[in-house]
Design a protein around this motif. Structure first.
Motif, mmCIF file in Angstrom:
data_model
loop_
_atom_site.group_PDB
_atom_site.id
_atom_site.type_symbol
_atom_site.label_atom_id
_atom_site.label_comp_id
_atom_site.label_asym_id
_atom_site.label_seq_id
_atom_site.Cartn_x
_atom_site.Cartn_y
_atom_site.Cartn_z
ATOM 1 N N VAL A 1 11.808 -109.853 -14.037
ATOM 2 C CA VAL A 1 11.762 -108.980 -12.861
ATOM 3 C C VAL A 1 11.811 -109.776 -11.561
ATOM 4 O O VAL A 1 11.589 -109.208 -10.483
ATOM 5 N N ALA A 2 12.107 -111.064 -11.650
ATOM 6 C CA ALA A 2 12.120 -111.914 -10.448
ATOM 7 C C ALA A 2 13.089 -111.400 -9.395
ATOM 8 O O ALA A 2 12.795 -111.427 -8.198
ATOM 9 N N THR A 3 14.237 -110.896 -9.820
ATOM 10 C CA THR A 3 15.220 -110.409 -8.850
ATOM 11 C C THR A 3 14.802 -109.083 -8.218
ATOM 12 O O THR A 3 15.209 -108.777 -7.102
ATOM 13 N N LEU A 4 13.984 -108.284 -8.910
ATOM 14 C CA LEU A 4 13.449 -107.061 -8.304
ATOM 15 C C LEU A 4 12.570 -107.415 -7.107
ATOM 16 O O LEU A 4 12.662 -106.802 -6.039
ATOM 17 N N MET B 1 10.895 -118.336 -8.794
ATOM 18 C CA MET B 1 12.114 -117.691 -9.298
ATOM 19 C C MET B 1 12.667 -116.680 -8.302
ATOM 20 O O MET B 1 13.881 -116.565 -8.121
ATOM 21 N N SER B 2 11.779 -115.928 -7.639
ATOM 22 C CA SER B 2 12.204 -114.805 -6.805
ATOM 23 C C SER B 2 12.713 -115.231 -5.431
ATOM 24 O O SER B 2 13.697 -114.681 -4.934
ATOM 25 N N ILE C 1 14.943 -120.095 -5.223
ATOM 26 C CA ILE C 1 16.234 -120.577 -5.736
ATOM 27 C C ILE C 1 17.361 -120.146 -4.815
ATOM 28 O O ILE C 1 18.194 -120.952 -4.395
ATOM 29 N N THR C 2 17.390 -118.865 -4.479
ATOM 30 C CA THR C 2 18.398 -118.337 -3.553
ATOM 31 C C THR C 2 17.957 -116.972 -3.052
ATOM 32 O O THR C 2 17.336 -116.214 -3.800
ATOM 33 N N PRO C 3 18.238 -116.636 -1.778
ATOM 34 C CA PRO C 3 18.001 -115.252 -1.343
ATOM 35 C C PRO C 3 19.036 -114.344 -1.996
ATOM 36 O O PRO C 3 20.148 -114.775 -2.298
ATOM 37 N N MET C 4 18.670 -113.107 -2.242
ATOM 38 C CA MET C 4 19.593 -112.189 -2.910
ATOM 39 C C MET C 4 19.311 -110.762 -2.490
ATOM 40 O O MET C 4 18.201 -110.427 -2.061
ATOM 41 N N ASN C 5 20.344 -109.919 -2.598
ATOM 42 C CA ASN C 5 20.136 -108.491 -2.383
ATOM 43 C C ASN C 5 20.064 -107.803 -3.744
ATOM 44 O O ASN C 5 20.166 -108.446 -4.790
ATOM 45 N N SER C 6 19.898 -106.491 -3.734
ATOM 46 C CA SER C 6 19.703 -105.771 -4.994
ATOM 47 C C SER C 6 20.928 -105.826 -5.896
ATOM 48 O O SER C 6 20.807 -105.883 -7.117
ATOM 49 N N GLY C 7 22.127 -105.824 -5.299
ATOM 50 C CA GLY C 7 23.346 -105.904 -6.104
ATOM 51 C C GLY C 7 23.473 -107.238 -6.815
ATOM 52 O O GLY C 7 23.839 -107.307 -7.996
ATOM 53 N N GLN C 8 23.144 -108.308 -6.112
ATOM 54 C CA GLN C 8 23.199 -109.639 -6.712
ATOM 55 C C GLN C 8 22.120 -109.805 -7.778
ATOM 56 O O GLN C 8 22.353 -110.387 -8.834
ATOM 57 N N GLY C 9 20.925 -109.265 -7.499
ATOM 58 C CA GLY C 9 19.851 -109.319 -8.483
ATOM 59 C C GLY C 9 20.200 -108.556 -9.743
ATOM 60 O O GLY C 9 19.927 -109.012 -10.858
ATOM 61 N N PHE C 10 20.807 -107.394 -9.567
ATOM 62 C CA PHE C 10 21.225 -106.596 -10.726
ATOM 63 C C PHE C 10 22.219 -107.365 -11.595
ATOM 64 O O PHE C 10 22.114 -107.384 -12.822
ATOM 65 N N THR C 11 23.174 -108.022 -10.964
ATOM 66 C CA THR C 11 24.181 -108.780 -11.702
ATOM 67 C C THR C 11 23.543 -109.900 -12.516
ATOM 68 O O THR C 11 23.845 -110.085 -13.698
ATOM 69 N N SER D 1 21.655 -117.770 -14.314
ATOM 70 C CA SER D 1 22.260 -116.560 -13.744
ATOM 71 C C SER D 1 21.998 -116.460 -12.241
ATOM 72 O O SER D 1 22.904 -116.156 -11.457
ATOM 73 N N ILE D 2 20.740 -116.722 -11.841
ATOM 74 C CA ILE D 2 20.391 -116.653 -10.415
ATOM 75 C C ILE D 2 21.123 -117.736 -9.637
ATOM 76 O O ILE D 2 21.628 -117.509 -8.531
ATOM 77 N N PHE D 3 21.221 -118.940 -10.226
ATOM 78 C CA PHE D 3 21.943 -120.030 -9.564
ATOM 79 C C PHE D 3 23.430 -119.701 -9.435
ATOM 80 O O PHE D 3 24.062 -120.048 -8.430
#
Length: 374
Positions: free
Chosen positions: A26-29, A287-288, A291-301, A329-331
Motif C-alpha cells: 500500500v506504499a503507493t496509496l 517506500m512511499s 524513492i520517487t514522488p508519484m500520483n495516483s495513476g503512477q501508483g496504480f501502475t 516497479s516504483i523505480f
C-alpha cells in the motif's frame, strides 16, 4: 522445549516480516496521498492476512522449498536446531533493517540463513546448484523485470489516458489569506494589531501538489475510478505478499510433526499482522515518499505490475521477493518521470547486497552455538 523455541523463532521471523513488508503493498496509496497512513496499513493488514490464509491451499511448493529440501540432506531437515538457526538468522537480519527503515527481502534473508547453516552443517554436500537456480535467479531477475514492465505499462496507460480525453488538473491554491497589521495606539508605548484579509491565488510547491484527473470514462468520474482501481491493486499486492511469504516461514515448521501446517500458517499470519501494525512506519515512509514522488495513476501502475508478477511467481513456486518487485516497479515509474532519487535507490541496493551475507553469518553462528551448547 526445543520445538517450542522453534515455534517462537518462526513467529519472531513472521513478526519481523510483517514489520518490514506489510506496508509495501500500500506504499503507493500513501505516497500518492490517495489515503492516509492508518487507512493504508489497515487495508494492508486485512488483505495480507487473506493471502496468508489462501496460502494453505495454493502454495505447497514454497513450503517444501523453504524447508531446505534438496539443498541439504533430508536427515538435517528434521533437525530443530537447523530450523531454529534459519528462523533466527533471517529474523534478526530483517528486524535490524526494519529499525533503520530499509526495505529488505525476507526471502533473501531466508536464502542467506539456509546457506549459512547449511554450509556449517554439511560443508560441500550443500546443493549450491539448486541454490542458484531455484532461489537466486528469481531474486535477481524479478526487480529488473518489474522496473521494465512498470515503465512500459505506465507509458501505455499514459497514451490510453490521452486517447480517452482524461487530463491532469493544474494544482493551485485559491482562498483568503489573513495578515496581522501592527498600528500605533493612542499611547505611543502601545501597539495594536488588526486582521486584514485578501484574496490569494498561489501555485503549490511540487512536493505539496496532489495531481488529480478530470474527465469521465463510461460515465464514471476518472479520478474516482482510478482511486478505486488503486485500492484494488494495492490489495492484490498485499494478498500476493501474504500468499508468497507465509509458506516460506511455515516451511521451517515442518519438523514439528505434531503441529498441523494449517495451524502453523494461521499463527504466522497473525504474527505478520501484528508486526505490520506495530512497526511498519519507517519502512513505509521510505517506500512511499523517498524513492520517487508519484500520483495516483503512477501508483496504480506500479501496484498492478507488482501484484501480477508476485501472484504468478507464487502459483508457480518461484520464491521472488515482494520487496524487490515492488521497489523495482516504483523505480520504473521514477525512471520514466525522471524523479527517482538515485541516492535512496543506491542505499536500498546496498542493503540488499548485505542482506544475504549478514543472514548467513547470523544463522551459521546460531547453529554452531546450538550444536556446541545444547
Amino acid at each position: 522445549m526445543i520445538l517450542i523455541i522453534l515455534f517462537l523463532a518462526a513467529c519472531f521471523l513472521a513478526y519481523s516480516n510483517g514489520a518490514n513488508d506489510n506496508f509495501k503493498g500500500v506504499a503507493t496509496l500513501f505516497g500518492s496521498s490517495t489515503t492516509n497512513y492508518k487507512k493504508a496499513i489497515a487495508w494492508a493488514t486485512i488483505t495480507t492476512f487473506a493471502g496468508s490464509i489462501a496460502a494453505i491451499f495454493l502454495a505447497s511448493t514454497l513450503v517444501k522449498n523453504f524447508s531446505g529440501k534438496g539443498l541439504v540432506p533430508d536427515t538435517l531437515i528434521q533437525s530443530p536446531e537447523f530450523a531454529i538457526s534459519i528462523a533466527l538468522g533471517a529474523a534478526i537480519t530483517v528486524f535490524m533493517a526494519t529499525k533503520i527503515g530499509m526495505p529488505i527481502s525476507t526471502t533473501h534473508s531466508l536464502v542467506g540463513a539456509l546457506f549459512g547453516s547449511g554450509v556449517v552443517a554439511v560443508g560441500t554436500a550443500f546443493n549450491f546448484a539448486k541454490l542458484g537456480n531455484t532461489f537466486l535467479m528469481p531474486l535477481i531477475v524479478s526487480p529488473l523485470m518489474a522496473a521494465v514492465i512498470s515503465l512500459l505499462a505506465y507509458l501505455l496507460f499514459k497514451k490510453l489516458r490521452s486517447l480517452l480525453g482524461v487530463a491532469k488538473e493544474t494544482c493551485i491554491c485559491v482562498g483568503q489569506e489573513k495578515k496581522a497589521i501592527l498600528k500605533a495606539g493612542n499611547h505611543k508605548e502601545f501597539l495594536t494589531a488588526e486582521m486584514e484579509s485578501s484574496q490569494t491565488l498561489n501555485l503549490m510547491k511540487q512536493e505539496e501538489c496532489i495531481e488529480k484527473y478530470e474527465g469521465n470514462f463510461i460515465g464514471i468520474n476518472a479520478q474516482k475510478m482510478l482511486d478505486f482501481a488503486h485500492y484494488i491493486s494495492a490489495g492484490i499486492v498485499s494478498f500476493a505478499r501474504g500468499l508468497n511469504d507465509t509458506p516460506k516461514i511455515v516451511g521451517l515448521l515442518i519438523v514439528i510433526n505434531t503441529l498441523d501446517i494449517k495451524w502453523g500458517m494461521i499463527a504466522v499470519a497473525l504474527a505478520m499482522a501484528i508486526g505490520g501494525l506495530l512497526n511498519a512506519k519507517k519502512v513505509g515512509e521510505m517506500m512511499s515518499k523517498k524513492i520517487t514522488p508519484m500520483n495516483s495513476g503512477q501508483g496504480f501502475t506500479a501496484n498492478l505490475v507488482t501484484g501480477l508478477l508476485v501472484t504468478t511467481a507464487s502459483v508457480h513456486g518461484l520464491p521472488v521477493s515482494t520487496t524487490h518487485v515492488s521497489v523495482g516497479s516504483i523505480f520504473g515509474i521514477g525512471t520514466v518521470t525522471k524523479k527517482a532519487d538515485l541516492k535512496v535507490i543506491r542505499n536500498i541496493l546496498l542493503s540488499w547486497l548485505l542482506t544475504l551475507p549478514i543472514a548467513a553469518i547470523c544463522s551459521a553462528t546460531i547453529y554452531w552455538l546450538l550444536l556446541h551448547f545444547k
